[in-house]
Each structure stands twice: as C-alpha cells, then as structure tokens.
Motif scaffolding. Sequence first.
Motif, PDB file in Angstrom:
ATOM      1  N   PHE A 133       0.851  -1.187   0.000  1.00 23.55           N
ATOM      2  CA  PHE A 133       0.000   0.000   0.000  1.00 23.55           C
ATOM      3  C   PHE A 133       0.888   1.238   0.000  1.00 23.55           C
ATOM      4  CE2 PHE A 133      -2.423   3.298   2.265  1.00 23.55           C
ATOM      5  CZ  PHE A 133      -3.590   3.309   1.524  1.00 23.55           C
ATOM      6  N   HIS A 134       0.479   2.281  -0.725  1.00 21.86           N
ATOM      7  CA  HIS A 134       1.381   3.403  -0.972  1.00 21.86           C
ATOM      8  C   HIS A 134       0.765   4.764  -0.681  1.00 21.86           C
ATOM      9  CE1 HIS A 134       2.917   0.009  -3.271  1.00 21.86           C
ATOM     10  NE2 HIS A 134       4.106   0.541  -3.094  1.00 21.86           N
ATOM     11  N   SER A 135       1.634   5.656  -0.220  1.00 25.06           N
ATOM     12  CA  SER A 135       1.307   7.067  -0.038  1.00 25.06           C
ATOM     13  C   SER A 135       1.887   7.853  -1.208  1.00 25.06           C
ATOM     14  CB  SER A 135       1.903   7.574   1.274  1.00 25.06           C
ATOM     15  OG  SER A 135       3.334   7.555   1.205  1.00 25.06           O
ATOM     16  N   THR A 136       1.819   9.176  -1.098  1.00 31.04           N
ATOM     17  CA  THR A 136       2.396  10.049  -2.130  1.00 31.04           C
ATOM     18  C   THR A 136       3.847  10.418  -1.815  1.00 31.04           C
ATOM     19  OG1 THR A 136       1.770  12.126  -1.045  1.00 31.04           O
ATOM     20  CG2 THR A 136       0.116  11.078  -2.483  1.00 31.04           C
ATOM     21  N   SER A 137       4.300  10.160  -0.607  1.00 25.19           N
ATOM     22  CA  SER A 137       5.626  10.457  -0.037  1.00 25.19           C
ATOM     23  C   SER A 137       5.669  11.757   0.741  1.00 25.19           C
ATOM     24  CB  SER A 137       6.750  10.455  -1.091  1.00 25.19           C
ATOM     25  OG  SER A 137       6.805  11.660  -1.829  1.00 25.19           O
ATOM     26  N   LEU A 138       4.541  12.462   0.893  1.00 24.25           N
ATOM     27  CA  LEU A 138       4.517  13.695   1.693  1.00 24.25           C
ATOM     28  C   LEU A 138       3.133  13.873   2.280  1.00 24.25           C
ATOM     29  CD1 LEU A 138       6.601  15.900   2.418  1.00 24.25           C
ATOM     30  CD2 LEU A 138       5.681  17.277   0.543  1.00 24.25           C
ATOM     31  N   CYS A 139       3.078  14.596   3.410  1.00 25.43           N
ATOM     32  CA  CYS A 139       1.881  14.593   4.257  1.00 25.43           C
ATOM     33  C   CYS A 139       0.634  15.204   3.625  1.00 25.43           C
ATOM     34  CB  CYS A 139       2.202  15.240   5.598  1.00 25.43           C
ATOM     35  SG  CYS A 139       3.301  16.646   5.507  1.00 25.43           S
ATOM     36  N   SER A 140       0.603  16.505   3.353  1.00 23.69           N
ATOM     37  CA  SER A 140      -0.601  17.130   2.785  1.00 23.69           C
ATOM     38  C   SER A 140      -1.097  16.406   1.548  1.00 23.69           C
ATOM     39  CB  SER A 140      -0.326  18.592   2.407  1.00 23.69           C
ATOM     40  OG  SER A 140      -0.156  19.414   3.507  1.00 23.69           O
ATOM     41  N   PRO A 141      -0.207  16.078   0.593  1.00 21.22           N
ATOM     42  CA  PRO A 141      -0.684  15.388  -0.605  1.00 21.22           C
ATOM     43  C   PRO A 141      -1.332  14.040  -0.304  1.00 21.22           C
ATOM     44  CG  PRO A 141       1.457  16.393  -1.015  1.00 21.22           C
ATOM     45  CD  PRO A 141       1.198  16.513   0.467  1.00 21.22           C
ATOM     46  N   THR A 142      -0.724  13.260   0.588  1.00 20.23           N
ATOM     47  CA  THR A 142      -1.316  11.977   0.952  1.00 20.23           C
ATOM     48  C   THR A 142      -2.692  12.171   1.566  1.00 20.23           C
ATOM     49  OG1 THR A 142       0.800  10.846   1.239  1.00 20.23           O
ATOM     50  CG2 THR A 142      -1.071  10.004   2.518  1.00 20.23           C
ATOM     51  N   ARG A 143      -2.807  13.135   2.437  1.00 19.41           N
ATOM     52  CA  ARG A 143      -4.074  13.370   3.128  1.00 19.41           C
ATOM     53  C   ARG A 143      -5.155  13.847   2.163  1.00 19.41           C
ATOM     54  NH1 ARG A 143      -2.744  13.681   8.767  1.00 19.41           N
ATOM     55  NH2 ARG A 143      -0.559  13.064   8.907  1.00 19.41           N
ATOM     56  N   ALA A 144      -4.780  14.666   1.190  1.00 19.64           N
ATOM     57  CA  ALA A 144      -5.748  15.124   0.199  1.00 19.64           C
ATOM     58  C   ALA A 144      -6.256  13.955  -0.642  1.00 19.64           C
ATOM     59  CB  ALA A 144      -5.111  16.192  -0.693  1.00 19.64           C
ATOM     60  N   ALA A 145      -5.344  13.082  -1.061  1.00 18.08           N
ATOM     61  CA  ALA A 145      -5.751  11.905  -1.828  1.00 18.08           C
ATOM     62  C   ALA A 145      -6.625  10.980  -0.984  1.00 18.08           C
ATOM     63  CB  ALA A 145      -4.512  11.164  -2.330  1.00 18.08           C
ATOM     64  N   LEU A 146      -6.301  10.861   0.289  1.00 15.61           N
ATOM     65  CA  LEU A 146      -7.039   9.980   1.192  1.00 15.61           C
ATOM     66  C   LEU A 146      -8.499  10.392   1.323  1.00 15.61           C
ATOM     67  CD1 LEU A 146      -6.898   7.685   3.401  1.00 15.61           C
ATOM     68  CD2 LEU A 146      -6.408   9.510   5.035  1.00 15.61           C
ATOM     69  N   ILE A 147      -8.752  11.677   1.537  1.00 22.01           N
ATOM     70  CA  ILE A 147     -10.128  12.112   1.831  1.00 22.01           C
ATOM     71  C   ILE A 147     -10.931  12.444   0.584  1.00 22.01           C
ATOM     72  CG2 ILE A 147      -9.542  12.924   4.143  1.00 22.01           C
ATOM     73  CD1 ILE A 147      -9.621  15.797   3.089  1.00 22.01           C
ATOM     74  N   THR A 148     -10.286  12.443  -0.596  1.00 21.48           N
ATOM     75  CA  THR A 148     -11.032  12.754  -1.828  1.00 21.48           C
ATOM     76  C   THR A 148     -11.114  11.588  -2.803  1.00 21.48           C
ATOM     77  OG1 THR A 148      -9.101  13.561  -3.056  1.00 21.48           O
ATOM     78  CG2 THR A 148     -10.308  15.175  -1.701  1.00 21.48           C
ATOM     79  N   GLY A 149     -10.240  10.578  -2.661  1.00 24.27           N
ATOM     80  CA  GLY A 149     -10.252   9.477  -3.608  1.00 24.27           C
ATOM     81  C   GLY A 149      -9.674   9.829  -4.954  1.00 24.27           C
ATOM     82  N   ARG A 150      -8.975  10.965  -5.007  1.00 25.21           N
ATOM     83  CA  ARG A 150      -8.340  11.381  -6.257  1.00 25.21           C
ATOM     84  C   ARG A 150      -6.840  11.516  -6.054  1.00 25.21           C
ATOM     85  NH1 ARG A 150     -13.724  13.523  -5.074  1.00 25.21           N
ATOM     86  NH2 ARG A 150     -14.926  13.423  -6.999  1.00 25.21           N
ATOM     87  N   ASN A 151      -6.113  11.625  -7.155  1.00 25.51           N
ATOM     88  CA  ASN A 151      -4.691  11.880  -7.062  1.00 25.51           C
ATOM     89  C   ASN A 151      -4.447  13.247  -6.451  1.00 25.51           C
ATOM     90  OD1 ASN A 151      -3.491   9.491  -8.246  1.00 25.51           O
ATOM     91  ND2 ASN A 151      -4.458  10.136 -10.156  1.00 25.51           N
ATOM     92  N   HIS A 152      -3.323  13.391  -5.770  1.00 23.81           N
ATOM     93  CA  HIS A 152      -3.079  14.613  -5.005  1.00 23.81           C
ATOM     94  C   HIS A 152      -3.016  15.857  -5.883  1.00 23.81           C
ATOM     95  CE1 HIS A 152       0.702  12.659  -5.987  1.00 23.81           C
ATOM     96  NE2 HIS A 152       1.436  13.685  -5.615  1.00 23.81           N
ATOM     97  N   HIS A 153      -2.431  15.755  -7.070  1.00 25.15           N
ATOM     98  CA  HIS A 153      -2.399  16.917  -7.959  1.00 25.15           C
ATOM     99  C   HIS A 153      -3.800  17.266  -8.476  1.00 25.15           C
ATOM    100  CE1 HIS A 153       1.787  15.409  -8.175  1.00 25.15           C
ATOM    101  NE2 HIS A 153       2.119  16.677  -8.352  1.00 25.15           N
ATOM    102  N   SER A 154      -4.642  16.261  -8.650  1.00 23.40           N
ATOM    103  CA  SER A 154      -5.993  16.505  -9.148  1.00 23.40           C
ATOM    104  C   SER A 154      -6.794  17.391  -8.220  1.00 23.40           C
ATOM    105  CB  SER A 154      -6.736  15.172  -9.337  1.00 23.40           C
ATOM    106  OG  SER A 154      -6.171  14.418 -10.378  1.00 23.40           O
ATOM    107  N   VAL A 155      -6.434  17.394  -6.937  1.00 20.18           N
ATOM    108  CA  VAL A 155      -7.152  18.212  -5.961  1.00 20.18           C
ATOM    109  C   VAL A 155      -6.259  19.324  -5.401  1.00 20.18           C
ATOM    110  CG1 VAL A 155      -8.861  16.465  -5.373  1.00 20.18           C
ATOM    111  CG2 VAL A 155      -6.671  16.471  -4.177  1.00 20.18           C
TER     112      VAL A 155
END
Length: 850
Positions: A133-155
Amino acid sequence: MALSRISISVAVFLAPCFASAWAQQATTVAPVTVVGAEARETTGAPGSPDATTTIDGRYLPPPPQSFKGKIELNAAQSTPAWPARVVPPEGAPNILLIMTDDVGFAAPSTFGGVIPTPALDRIAANGLRYTNFHSTSLCSPTRAALITGRNHHSVGFGVVSEAASGFPGYNSVIGKDSATIGRILLDNGYRTSWFGKDHNTPTWDVSQAGPFDQWPTGMGFEYFYGFVGGDANQWEPNLFRNTTAIYPYVGHPGWNLTTAMADDAIHWMNQLNDINPSMPFFLYYVPGGTHAPHHPTPEWIKTISDMHLFDKGWNALRDQIFANQKRLGVIPQDAKLTPWPDKLLKQWDQATDEEKKLYIRQADVYAAFLAYTDHEIGRVIQAVEDMGKLDNTLIIYISGDNGASAEGSPNGTPSEVLQFNGIELPVAEQMKFYDVWGSQYAYNHMAVPWAWAFDTPYKWTKQVPSFFGGTRQGMAISWPARIKDKGGTRWQFHHVNDVMPTILEATGIAAPVMVDGIAQKPIEGVSMVYTFDKANADAPTRHPTQYFEMLGVQGLYNDGWMLSAVPIRAPWELLGKATEDPASAFKFELYDVRHDWTQYTDVAAANPAKVREMTDLMFAEFAKYQVLPLDASVATRMVTPRPSMSAGRKVFTYSGEPISGIPRGTAPGVLNTSYTIAADIEVPQGGADGMIVTDGGRFGGYGMYLLKGKPVFLWNLLDLKRIRWEGAEALAPGKHTVEYDFKYDGLGFATLAFNNISGLGRGGTGTLKVDGKVVSTQTLEHTVPLTLPWDETFDIGSDTGTPVDDQDYRVPFNFAGKIDKLTVSIEPPRLTPADVASLKAAEAKANDAQ
C-alpha cells in the motif's frame, strides 16, 4: 361567509397550484430520479417522526422530500407528515479511519519493527495486513488523496500548502468538484468528525477571518478537534475546536495533545451513542505522532529506554527488522535488503561514543512517541468495542502518511525549526538538550540513519516518491462482520486514493456525480473491498497504474514495473539551490517489482524500450492529472507570494484590541527585510508588565513587552541565541510610544528569483526607542533566514503558545496597560540594476558548472 362554513375542500382550490408546482419541480429535479437511481430503503410509516430513508446519493444534497401528509384549511382536518431522517443503507458500518504521521514501513511491530504497536497488531490480527500500500511520499498530498479518492495533484495538493504555487495541481485548494468522504457520508446520514492534524487548509485561510470552507467543518466534517498545519508542539499546540482556538494546556502541566485528542474522540463517540445508539459515525483520526517534534510523556520515554531497543545502532537494527519481516511474512522470502547508502550516511561503527549516546536517545524518544501514539489509538478502538459496535465498524489503520522523515539532518536536531532554516548543529551542541529531548523544551527530530532504518528493507525516505522507502506504508483493515480471513495478508498494489472508494463500496453509498450543483471529478482510486474475501487473496490488483511525483522527483508503477527517478537533492537538504529543469534532469532506474520486491536491481540498461514506454506513459499521466509544470525547488516555494490577508501590504495598522492566533500566512512578515514596529500604549498608575506584540515563541521569534515596567524587544534566534534591547528605566504612568526599527543588510527574498539564497539570513541593526529617544541599539550578525515556527502565531496584548524567553515570563503574559495603536511597517530591499546583473552572472556561472 364564515370560514368554518366553507364546505368545499381546500384541495379543490389548491390542487391546480400544487399540480403546476409539482410538474415544474418534477421537470427541475428529473436528473435526480432518472432510471438507474439506487433503490431507496425506508423504515417506519411515511411521514412519522421515526421514519427513515436512504437517498440516491449521486446528487448532493438530495432534493427536498415531498410532503406526504394532507393540508386542509384547518389543522384539525389536516394530516401532518415529517420528512424522513436520512440514513445510510442497512448494514452500513461505522467507519474509523486512522492514519499516523511520518511512520516508516518498518517502524511498527506489525510490519517487523521493534517498536511495540499493539493497537495496529490488534487490527491486523482481527482483519487483514496490507504489505503493498502506498502514499504520495509527503503529508498534505497523501491526506488530500485519502479524503477525496483522487490523485493529489488533481485536488491541488501536489505539495504541502506551505509550498503552494499558482498552478492548478499545486495551489492547495481542494476544489468544489472534489467532495470529500466526510461530505459524502454526512449527506448520506453519517455523523462525521476529524481529530488531529489538518494539513489540507490553505495557509492563507487559517486566520480568524476565514473563509472556513476549506477547514474540516467546511469540508463535511461536522466536528473538528485538532491543529492546522504540518505539525504541532504536543505540549502546547495551536489547537482548535471547530474553528475556535483553544488553550487547554494553560495551567495544566503535563497535558499532552496525544492523550487529549483520544479523550475528546472517545467523548464524541460516547455522546453520539448516548443520544442514539443506532446513529452511524465516521471518525477520521489523524494524530501528530510521529511527526517531529517527538513529544511522548516521560513515562513512555522510560518504558522504551528500559527496553534497550537501539543500543546496537541503525545497521544492526536493519538486519533485525529484515529478519522479523521475513518471519512475519510481510515481505517475500526472496526479498533482498537494499544496500546501506555509504556515500550519504555513516555506518554505526563510525560514530563516536558521544554521538552514539545522543543517537540512542533520539531513537528512544521517537520510539516512545510511536508507542504512545499507538496506545492512545488503542484506547479509541477499545471505546468502539465497549459500545458494542466493533463487529460492524470498518477500521482502516494506515501506518504513516509517507516514509520515515529524514528532515532531522544526518545528526538529528533539538529543533526541527533549525533544519528548515538550513542550520545543522554539531553533536556537541545538541548534547546540551539531551536531558530535555522530547520535553516541551525541545522541538526534536532524529538523525537520518534512523529514518533510513525505519524504512527497511527499502531505499530512501519521506519526500522521495520514486522509491518505496518514501511511499510504502503498512496498513491493517478489520471489519469483523465482513472480513473473515482474520490475520490474512494482502499483496496487491494499492494507493492511498483507494481508501475513499473502499469506504463507499463498504457502505453501499454511491459516489456523487454532482454536489451543490457542481459536477464532480471522477474518483481516481479503486475499491479494495474485493481483497476482503479470502478467495481473492492472490487476485491481481485492480489498481494497475499509478504515477508518483513530489518536489520534481518522478516515478511510475505500471503492471508490476516501477520507473524511478534517482533523487538529486537529499531530503534533508532543505535550503539550497533548486534543480531548474526537473523534466529532463533526473537519471531513471527501472525495476521489475514482480520479482524484485525492494527495488534492489536496476534493469534499465537491459530494457531501454520499456524505459521509453514507461516514461511516455508517466508524462501522459502527468498531463492527465495536473502534475505539470514540474518544480524541484524547495526554499523558493516556501516563500512564494500567495493569496492572503497580508498579500501586497507593507503597512499593518492594528487598533490595539487584544488579538491572538494570527497565523504566518496573515501576519506581517519581518524576515529578510527592514521593518518598524511602533506601539502607542498607556501605562496605568502602578506601572504595567505584559506582551505588546509577538510572533513566534520558544524555538524562534520576537517579542515587544514590558518587564518590570521596562520596555524590552527580544529576538529569539531559533533558540540558539537571544538578542535583547531593553530600556534602563521603567515607563512612567501615562502615554508612550515604544518603537523598534530594524535596518536589514542584505538583498532579501528577491535573490531567490535567480536561484540564489545569498539574500537570506543576513544581519542588520536594530534600534529600540521610547517616545522618540533611542534607548538601545544592537547589531545582528545573522537573522532567521527562512521561517519562524509554523505552529506559533502573531499576538497583540498577550502571548499564546510558548514564550520567546522562558526566563522572562509565562504565557499568556497579558498586557496590564492599554494599547491604543500598533503599526508594523515593512520595507523590503530593492534590487539595483547592478544587483540584478551580478545575480544573473552568478546564476549563469552555476548553470555552466552543472
């Protein structure tokens, strides 16, 4: 004619009106009820107070329910009806979503580590353990992907909000076209909450002026108890309840947020349960542990220290963990331990006795923080069981939002704020903090080699998205009512953007296509529910392709192959020149991770066609998901001008009304510039003490205050040195003007435009005046180059957080007089044509050298 004698039904008069209105409404809301909508589940008699219903869920909020009663002229002849209470589908579980911070794959005992994490062990034993299982490698981006179900750049979260830039993939704004899991569950009948770290609110929206739509409460989480930003002092945090700052630690020595937030979460759940035991909840639990500062209680430090887990050093620790991982079966038996990076980090045997003593202390405190954090998470899980709800609660426990953090320098640091200003203390200087390591008097972080060891068996650390040391997270999922393969292990590749679709499938709730009239972006992750069944334990992943990008470093996973850019900048090198052409600057390695679990053997040279294919696909994904333009800068991004209440302003005038909690993004910025702070005050009879104005605290910042009646201006230079301007006499009762003027001797932030940091942290001369008369003048050789503590604030009339000098006062240090007016004037340096020419020449020379 008396109204009571009207014999004809009111329906005769109103039916045409209702028919017309409902015909119009039916036309208006037709898209909501087209064929294909989910069948609704209802309970209770329609219109009764206890009636419930599910909703279609694709359009949020749902349209108003039609009135199911009857209306006559008089209430006595009419039939009332209530709208049905919205509930999730029958059998939908409660949701407890947990994620810790900066925890490498190999830190917890659940995945082979030596640090005891019984709560994570419990979830894994009662459910499933995920090893890929994988994160984005940094906190805010991982959290954004987690709560939106989208890639971190997409949000908008290609990077942390503190480094946001004006491009769609990097502006740190989660758009209205990407509703969070909190909002979706809330509209479908869940009660929703968020406890702990909020690193998804733009820095410029954090002040009391809002807006609050990007706060947890504005993103679908009804209740928020936590801190806003990248990290927090666990002893004296910048804490909020909903959007109001609170200071529960004042007057309560020994108070710690790690315990307090568990207490608050348990109270929230028990309160809901007491009100209505059938009410489903979604609790998003994201503690600050184990992001620096590592702040466990003294009891936990003693418990872990007495275990002597780290006495043999980081190299022996890697070997021990690697053996544990194979024994537990969380890595394949043929997996190889990646080599130690001798060119970057020293071996344990190369350390001196003094260094080893410090390093062991760092690791003990870190481990205590992780064990403490897991213990408090265990209390929250136990509270769910105590309510009798564990069987139908889906618990997702993600160990870390990225790999272990290497932001503490190769030797560690007593203050992470030092590291983010490019200052690395030698071990001899750090030893002065040995006894307070982990206490409120340190903002401590561990040496990089420990982070590398806590990412065993992988390479690299947090910030590096192309190697699994930066992205692979241990995860455990339990749901006793549904998952029967207790203690099972899953090997499928998955990503943090898969969590939201997993929750939606588990609850039977549809992903909305429209929210508040705004069409929604498609969900970009995939559900992991298929892995819950033992029959699918070895099924192929349903997430075959995933790009990675962070701070210019790139990678791509596709059908068992991993394309990995080799970092040019080490993650602990935070202040330096940027790579200006990241799209072409990196060397790429290729790994067949179907047979090479740890990215041990680079096969790029033998597979040039595969490298080209993967590279083309990677850039296609970048174009699709708002990743471009690539940006490998660090320091420059931290000081990029952003929208804020202070953007473009050079003069800040305050009424003198006591205010506190103004964050960095809104407060006047006084780094790398000339400035003047002038306060018109009134001293009462008998004199006055207290804070006039401050920004910062124990680990860096300034304060203007009266102490024993005498005017003081103090600069705390990152807890390394304090420079003090002080008047000789106490101020007499009456009106006075206290002024501090600083003339900066440097070119300031403007040099960053030329990829040059020479303008930062230069010295200058400060002068303290009272009623126009100079009372003290001192010269600073150096100033703070990049950032003040991010969890401290700008306060007028008091001091929140921590003092700028513990020897002078304790918070809140309220000003006993009156402030009539406060003015802060900023005078940034201006580049002359000669300065520009010189900087351009230096930039050209540096580029030629590269």
